[in-house]
Design an enzyme around this catalytic site. Structure first.
Site, PDB file in Angstrom:
ATOM      1  N   GLU A 299      -6.067  -2.566   2.200  1.00 26.35           N
ATOM      2  CA  GLU A 299      -5.024  -2.967   3.126  1.00 26.35           C
ATOM      3  C   GLU A 299      -5.559  -4.280   3.691  1.00 26.35           C
ATOM      4  OE1 GLU A 299      -2.081  -1.776   3.878  1.00 26.35           O
ATOM      5  OE2 GLU A 299      -2.227  -0.059   2.532  1.00 26.35           O
TER       6      GLU A 299
ATOM      7  N   TYR B  10      -8.870  -4.155  10.725  1.00 23.95           N
ATOM      8  CA  TYR B  10      -9.007  -4.617   9.329  1.00 23.95           C
ATOM      9  C   TYR B  10     -10.436  -5.072   9.046  1.00 23.95           C
ATOM     10  CZ  TYR B  10      -9.105  -8.034   5.520  1.00 23.95           C
ATOM     11  OH  TYR B  10      -9.466  -8.744   4.395  1.00 23.95           O
TER      12      TYR B  10
ATOM     13  N   LYS C 167     -13.296  -3.538   6.542  1.00 20.26           N
ATOM     14  CA  LYS C 167     -13.890  -4.300   5.439  1.00 20.26           C
ATOM     15  C   LYS C 167     -15.414  -4.352   5.578  1.00 20.26           C
ATOM     16  CE  LYS C 167     -12.269  -6.283   2.484  1.00 20.26           C
ATOM     17  NZ  LYS C 167     -11.945  -5.843   1.089  1.00 20.26           N
TER      18      LYS C 167
ATOM     19  N   PHE D  74      -2.239 -10.127  -4.433  1.00 20.51           N
ATOM     20  CA  PHE D  74      -2.255 -11.592  -4.466  1.00 20.51           C
ATOM     21  C   PHE D  74      -3.475 -12.150  -5.217  1.00 20.51           C
ATOM     22  CE2 PHE D  74      -3.670 -15.214  -1.507  1.00 20.51           C
ATOM     23  CZ  PHE D  74      -3.085 -16.207  -2.266  1.00 20.51           C
TER      24      PHE D  74
ATOM     25  N   LEU E 267       0.000   0.346  -5.909  1.00 20.68           N
ATOM     26  CA  LEU E 267       1.316  -0.286  -5.689  1.00 20.68           C
ATOM     27  C   LEU E 267       1.857   0.081  -4.309  1.00 20.68           C
ATOM     28  CD1 LEU E 267       3.027  -0.091  -9.231  1.00 20.68           C
ATOM     29  CD2 LEU E 267       1.730  -1.979  -8.205  1.00 20.68           C
ATOM     30  N   THR E 268       1.112  -0.290  -3.299  1.00 23.06           N
ATOM     31  CA  THR E 268       1.601  -0.191  -1.920  1.00 23.06           C
ATOM     32  C   THR E 268       2.657  -1.274  -1.742  1.00 23.06           C
ATOM     33  OG1 THR E 268       0.078  -1.850  -1.049  1.00 23.06           O
ATOM     34  CG2 THR E 268      -0.736   0.445  -1.134  1.00 23.06           C
TER      35      THR E 268
ATOM     36  N   THR F 143     -14.723 -10.317   2.986  1.00 23.39           N
ATOM     37  CA  THR F 143     -14.014 -11.388   3.702  1.00 23.39           C
ATOM     38  C   THR F 143     -14.905 -12.044   4.754  1.00 23.39           C
ATOM     39  OG1 THR F 143     -12.256 -11.731   5.351  1.00 23.39           O
ATOM     40  CG2 THR F 143     -13.061  -9.506   5.132  1.00 23.39           C
ATOM     41  N   ASP F 144     -14.601 -13.300   5.076  1.00 22.36           N
ATOM     42  CA  ASP F 144     -15.366 -13.975   6.144  1.00 22.36           C
ATOM     43  C   ASP F 144     -15.090 -13.342   7.509  1.00 22.36           C
ATOM     44  OD1 ASP F 144     -12.782 -14.954   6.624  1.00 22.36           O
ATOM     45  OD2 ASP F 144     -13.315 -17.083   6.457  1.00 22.36           O
ATOM     46  N   GLU F 145     -14.026 -12.523   7.600  1.00 21.83           N
ATOM     47  CA  GLU F 145     -13.688 -11.916   8.906  1.00 21.83           C
ATOM     48  C   GLU F 145     -14.734 -10.905   9.371  1.00 21.83           C
ATOM     49  OE1 GLU F 145      -9.715 -10.826   9.770  1.00 21.83           O
ATOM     50  OE2 GLU F 145      -8.879 -12.496   8.639  1.00 21.83           O
TER      51      GLU F 145
ATOM     52  N   ASP G 132      -4.164   0.257  -9.433  1.00 23.12           N
ATOM     53  CA  ASP G 132      -3.506  -0.166  -8.194  1.00 23.12           C
ATOM     54  C   ASP G 132      -2.522   0.910  -7.739  1.00 23.12           C
ATOM     55  OD1 ASP G 132      -2.961  -3.340  -6.958  1.00 23.12           O
ATOM     56  OD2 ASP G 132      -1.636  -1.703  -6.342  1.00 23.12           O
TER      57      ASP G 132
HETATM   58  P1  NAD Z   1      -3.018  -7.894  -1.104  1.00 28.38           P
HETATM   59  O1  NAD Z   1      -2.594  -7.132   0.089  1.00 28.38           O
HETATM   60  O2  NAD Z   1      -2.130  -8.952  -1.657  1.00 28.38           O
HETATM   61  O3  NAD Z   1      -3.297  -6.873  -2.309  1.00 28.38           O
HETATM   62  C1  NAD Z   1      -3.939  -5.642  -2.135  1.00 28.38           C
HETATM   63  C2  NAD Z   1      -3.689  -4.811  -3.384  1.00 28.38           C
HETATM   64  O4  NAD Z   1      -4.407  -3.578  -3.245  1.00 28.38           O
HETATM   65  C3  NAD Z   1      -2.223  -4.457  -3.610  1.00 28.38           C
HETATM   66  O5  NAD Z   1      -1.884  -4.627  -4.957  1.00 28.38           O
HETATM   67  C4  NAD Z   1      -2.154  -2.978  -3.217  1.00 28.38           C
HETATM   68  O6  NAD Z   1      -1.143  -2.266  -3.896  1.00 28.38           O
HETATM   69  C5  NAD Z   1      -3.549  -2.509  -3.598  1.00 28.38           C
HETATM   70  N1  NAD Z   1      -3.964  -1.321  -2.861  1.00 28.38           N
HETATM   71  C6  NAD Z   1      -3.894  -1.111  -1.515  1.00 28.38           C
HETATM   72  N2  NAD Z   1      -4.368   0.119  -1.218  1.00 28.38           N
HETATM   73  C7  NAD Z   1      -4.766   0.685  -2.387  1.00 28.38           C
HETATM   74  C8  NAD Z   1      -5.345   1.929  -2.723  1.00 28.38           C
HETATM   75  N3  NAD Z   1      -5.609   2.857  -1.799  1.00 28.38           N
HETATM   76  N4  NAD Z   1      -5.642   2.167  -4.018  1.00 28.38           N
HETATM   77  C9  NAD Z   1      -5.365   1.243  -4.977  1.00 28.38           C
HETATM   78  N5  NAD Z   1      -4.800   0.059  -4.720  1.00 28.38           N
HETATM   79  C10 NAD Z   1      -4.509  -0.226  -3.438  1.00 28.38           C
HETATM   80  O7  NAD Z   1      -4.445  -8.451  -0.769  1.00 28.38           O
HETATM   81  P2  NAD Z   1      -5.152  -9.824  -1.182  1.00 28.38           P
HETATM   82  O8  NAD Z   1      -4.810 -10.850  -0.192  1.00 28.38           O
HETATM   83  O9  NAD Z   1      -4.934 -10.081  -2.628  1.00 28.38           O
HETATM   84  O10 NAD Z   1      -6.674  -9.426  -0.932  1.00 28.38           O
HETATM   85  C11 NAD Z   1      -7.438  -8.839  -1.988  1.00 28.38           C
HETATM   86  C12 NAD Z   1      -8.842  -8.561  -1.482  1.00 28.38           C
HETATM   87  O11 NAD Z   1      -9.430  -9.769  -1.046  1.00 28.38           O
HETATM   88  C13 NAD Z   1      -8.884  -7.615  -0.288  1.00 28.38           C
HETATM   89  O12 NAD Z   1      -9.994  -6.773  -0.448  1.00 28.38           O
HETATM   90  C14 NAD Z   1      -9.072  -8.542   0.911  1.00 28.38           C
HETATM   91  O13 NAD Z   1      -9.761  -7.892   1.932  1.00 28.38           O
HETATM   92  C15 NAD Z   1      -9.900  -9.645   0.286  1.00 28.38           C
HETATM   93  N6  NAD Z   1      -9.763 -10.970   0.905  1.00 28.38           N
HETATM   94  C16 NAD Z   1      -8.515 -11.527   1.090  1.00 28.38           C
HETATM   95  C17 NAD Z   1      -8.411 -12.825   1.596  1.00 28.38           C
HETATM   96  C18 NAD Z   1      -7.069 -13.483   1.819  1.00 28.38           C
HETATM   97  O14 NAD Z   1      -7.011 -14.524   2.484  1.00 28.38           O
HETATM   98  N7  NAD Z   1      -5.969 -12.948   1.297  1.00 28.38           N
HETATM   99  C19 NAD Z   1      -9.574 -13.529   1.927  1.00 28.38           C
HETATM  100  C20 NAD Z   1     -10.815 -12.924   1.747  1.00 28.38           C
HETATM  101  C21 NAD Z   1     -10.897 -11.652   1.205  1.00 28.38           C
HETATM  102  O1  DAU Z   2     -10.311 -14.974   6.509  1.00 23.75           O
HETATM  103  C1  DAU Z   2      -9.995 -14.145   5.431  1.00 23.75           C
HETATM  104  C2  DAU Z   2      -8.812 -13.282   5.804  1.00 23.75           C
HETATM  105  O2  DAU Z   2      -7.682 -14.149   5.842  1.00 23.75           O
HETATM  106  C3  DAU Z   2      -8.573 -12.134   4.844  1.00 23.75           C
HETATM  107  O3  DAU Z   2      -9.664 -11.257   4.899  1.00 23.75           O
HETATM  108  C4  DAU Z   2      -7.281 -11.388   5.194  1.00 23.75           C
HETATM  109  O4  DAU Z   2      -7.012 -10.401   4.218  1.00 23.75           O
HETATM  110  C5  DAU Z   2      -6.151 -12.384   5.228  1.00 23.75           C
HETATM  111  O5  DAU Z   2      -4.959 -11.743   5.634  1.00 23.75           O
HETATM  112  C6  DAU Z   2      -6.466 -13.533   6.168  1.00 23.75           C
HETATM  113  O6  DAU Z   2      -6.505 -13.068   7.542  1.00 23.75           O
HETATM  114  P1  DAU Z   2      -5.888 -13.927   8.748  1.00 23.75           P
HETATM  115  O7  DAU Z   2      -5.605 -13.018   9.866  1.00 23.75           O
HETATM  116  O8  DAU Z   2      -6.722 -15.132   8.998  1.00 23.75           O
HETATM  117  O9  DAU Z   2      -4.536 -14.410   8.009  1.00 23.75           O
HETATM  118  P2  DAU Z   2      -3.041 -14.559   8.562  1.00 23.75           P
HETATM  119  O10 DAU Z   2      -2.284 -15.312   7.527  1.00 23.75           O
HETATM  120  O11 DAU Z   2      -2.501 -13.273   9.030  1.00 23.75           O
HETATM  121  O12 DAU Z   2      -3.250 -15.494   9.822  1.00 23.75           O
HETATM  122  C7  DAU Z   2      -3.822 -16.772   9.690  1.00 23.75           C
HETATM  123  C8  DAU Z   2      -3.821 -17.426  11.060  1.00 23.75           C
HETATM  124  O13 DAU Z   2      -2.458 -17.683  11.431  1.00 23.75           O
HETATM  125  C9  DAU Z   2      -4.388 -16.544  12.153  1.00 23.75           C
HETATM  126  O14 DAU Z   2      -5.072 -17.349  13.099  1.00 23.75           O
HETATM  127  C10 DAU Z   2      -3.153 -15.925  12.802  1.00 23.75           C
HETATM  128  C11 DAU Z   2      -2.107 -17.021  12.643  1.00 23.75           C
HETATM  129  N1  DAU Z   2      -0.720 -16.546  12.499  1.00 23.75           N
HETATM  130  C12 DAU Z   2      -0.444 -15.622  11.544  1.00 23.75           C
HETATM  131  C13 DAU Z   2       0.830 -15.134  11.393  1.00 23.75           C
HETATM  132  C14 DAU Z   2       1.126 -14.103  10.328  1.00 23.75           C
HETATM  133  C15 DAU Z   2       0.274 -17.048  13.325  1.00 23.75           C
HETATM  134  O15 DAU Z   2       0.021 -17.915  14.176  1.00 23.75           O
HETATM  135  N2  DAU Z   2       1.541 -16.554  13.171  1.00 23.75           N
HETATM  136  C16 DAU Z   2       1.852 -15.621  12.246  1.00 23.75           C
HETATM  137  O16 DAU Z   2       3.039 -15.192  12.179  1.00 23.75           O
END
Ligand code: NAD
Ligand code: DAU
Length: 341
Positions: free
Chosen positions: A85, A150, A154, A12, A36-37, A126-128, A34
């Site tokens: 992941e 997770y 991280k 993403f 491609l999971t 991540t902020d998590e 990548d």
């Molecule tokens: P995503 O799950 O959409 O994408 C992850 C990608 O990593 C995928 O293309 C997957 O195929 C690849 N991947 C997974 N395992 C792999 C491996 N072993 N080797 C090579 N490639 C691999 O994730 P995203 O939401 O785009 O998040 C990207 C990064 O940003 C992550 O590190 C996540 O922790 C961080 N992040 C995400 C958010 C969020 O809200 N989505 C917020 C803060 C930080």
């Molecule tokens: O804060 C950054 C993080 O945000 C990233 O590091 C993670 O990769 C990303 O997945 C995201 O984590 P969250 O757990 O915050 O995201 P998620 O969309 O899973 O959930 C957002 C909020 O919504 C959380 O409080 C849980 C709630 N939720 C989520 C799902 C999937 C629901 O209430 N119902 C749901 O079905």
């Protein structure tokens, strides 16, 4: 910087970053590495597929040989590590892959980067990693108290990156991004799950009371923030990267339904996520002082995002009809049976 290895670039945020970099820097070459999971998708990179400055390598960041080969073949000078992941709920069901990719994989990238004299390594965190906060906002120096497999994985990955800076003087920067939303978001996360379920008149499973707070950041802003820190961040430093848009989950749910003209009767309150963090909040003074702020407002980005899913079923429908179905059953079937409207 000329030759970037973007790991997780088919996901993403990684794919948004790749599109942004190729648009912005005519002289850069981008190699997406990548595995491609289930979350990786080459459809996310369609826009750049025929760009001569883009290449794709399928590989696992935990597989040292393949990483080394890519770094050598493409004379990589910069690594931006998005590969992970990324879904908290899956980490609760099956933590193994999280340790393998988010911890071991990050270590392998750092080690190969060190061996081949990488000039900058950007760890996307991540902020998590901070855990939950009831009032105020987290600053970069605060303790890391991650609560899910997770976020613990991280945190471990970024601490290893920190150690490579301290021990080997490797040029490392770290960003801690907040909850990101936008196009090409795998529909397991709340925003794309709720938008696509609502389009299909399916229930929206809200965990617990829905009063958890997340700080929302539009995906292009996240990509641009990473670009900014990659180019202007100081080696060894961590930067909070938030959107400044704190919202209750239930408010997001109402907004999605309103924008799609769907009834509130689709809402179901279901059994909560174990160890669910109540609130995330970032103090982004450090990054703002360096000169970066998000460019998009939450409202306009949400409207654009909802419309994107309406207009792009070709992208998400095959995902929801595939592997996702089995996961959805596992995660939600029992919850929805015992749900409250
Ligand atoms: P995503 O799950 O959409 O994408 C992850 C990608 O990593 C995928 O293309 C997957 O195929 C690849 N991947 C997974 N395992 C792999 C491996 N072993 N080797 C090579 N490639 C691999 O994730 P995203 O939401 O785009 O998040 C990207 C990064 O940003 C992550 O590190 C996540 O922790 C961080 N992040 C995400 C958010 C969020 O809200 N989505 C917020 C803060 C930080
Ligand atoms: O804060 C950054 C993080 O945000 C990233 O590091 C993670 O990769 C990303 O997945 C995201 O984590 P969250 O757990 O915050 O995201 P998620 O969309 O899973 O959930 C957002 C909020 O919504 C959380 O409080 C849980 C709630 N939720 C989520 C799902 C999937 C629901 O209430 N119902 C749901 O079905």
């Amino acid at each position: 910087m000329k030759n970037l290895l973007v790991t997780g670039g088919a996901g993403f945020i990684g794919s948004a970053f790749v599109r942004h970099i190729l648009r912005t820097y005519p002289n850069y070459h981008v190699v997406v590495f990548d595995k491609l999971t289930y979350a990786g998708n080459l459809n996310n990179l369609k826009e750049v597929a025929s760009d001569a400055r883009y290449s794709f390598v399928q590989g696992d960041i935990a597989d040292r040989h393949t990483v080394e080969q890519a770094v050598k073949d493409h004379q990589i000078d910069t690594i931006v590590n998005f590969a992970a992941e990324s879904h908290v709920d899956r980490s609760i069901l099956t933590p193994d892959a999280f340790i393998q990719t988010d911890v071991v994989g990050t270590y392998v990238l750092l080690e190969v980067g060190r061996q081949y004299g990488i000039t900058r390594f950007h760890q996307v965190s991540t902020d998590e990693v901070y855990g939950t906060i009831s009032s105020g906002s987290f600053k970069e120096g605060d303790a890391l108290e991650p609560n899910s497999p997770y976020s613990a994985a991280k945190a471990s990955g970024e601490l290893m990156a920190r150690a490579y800076y301290e021990t080997y003087k490797m040029d490392v920067v770290i960003t801690r991004g907040s909850n990101t939303f936008g196009p090409y978001h795998y529909p397991e996360k709340i925003m794309p799950l709720f938008i696509t379920n609502a389009i299909d008149n399916q229930p929206l499973p809200v965990y617990g009371d829905g009063k958890q707070v997340r700080d929302w950041l539009y995906v292009d802003d996240h990509a641009m923030g990473i670009d900014f820190v990659l180019h202007h961040g100081q080696a060894g430093q961590v930067y909070n990267l938030g959107g400044g848009n704190e919202r209750y989950n239930i408010d997001i749910t109402h907004q999605i339904l309103n924008r799609l003209g769907k009834p509130e009767s689709l809402i179901r309150y279901v059994t909560d996520r174990p160890g669910h963090d109540r609130r995330y909040s970032l103090d982004c003074t450090k990054l703002h002082a360096l000169g970066w702020k998000p460019a998009h407002t939450f409202e306009s980005a949400l409207q654009y995002t909802v419309q994107w899913y309406v207009d792009n079923e070709w992208w998400w429908r095959p995902i929801k009809d595939g592997e996702f179905k089995e996961y959805y059953q596992r995660q939600y079937a029992e919850r929805l049976k015992t749900a409250q409207a």
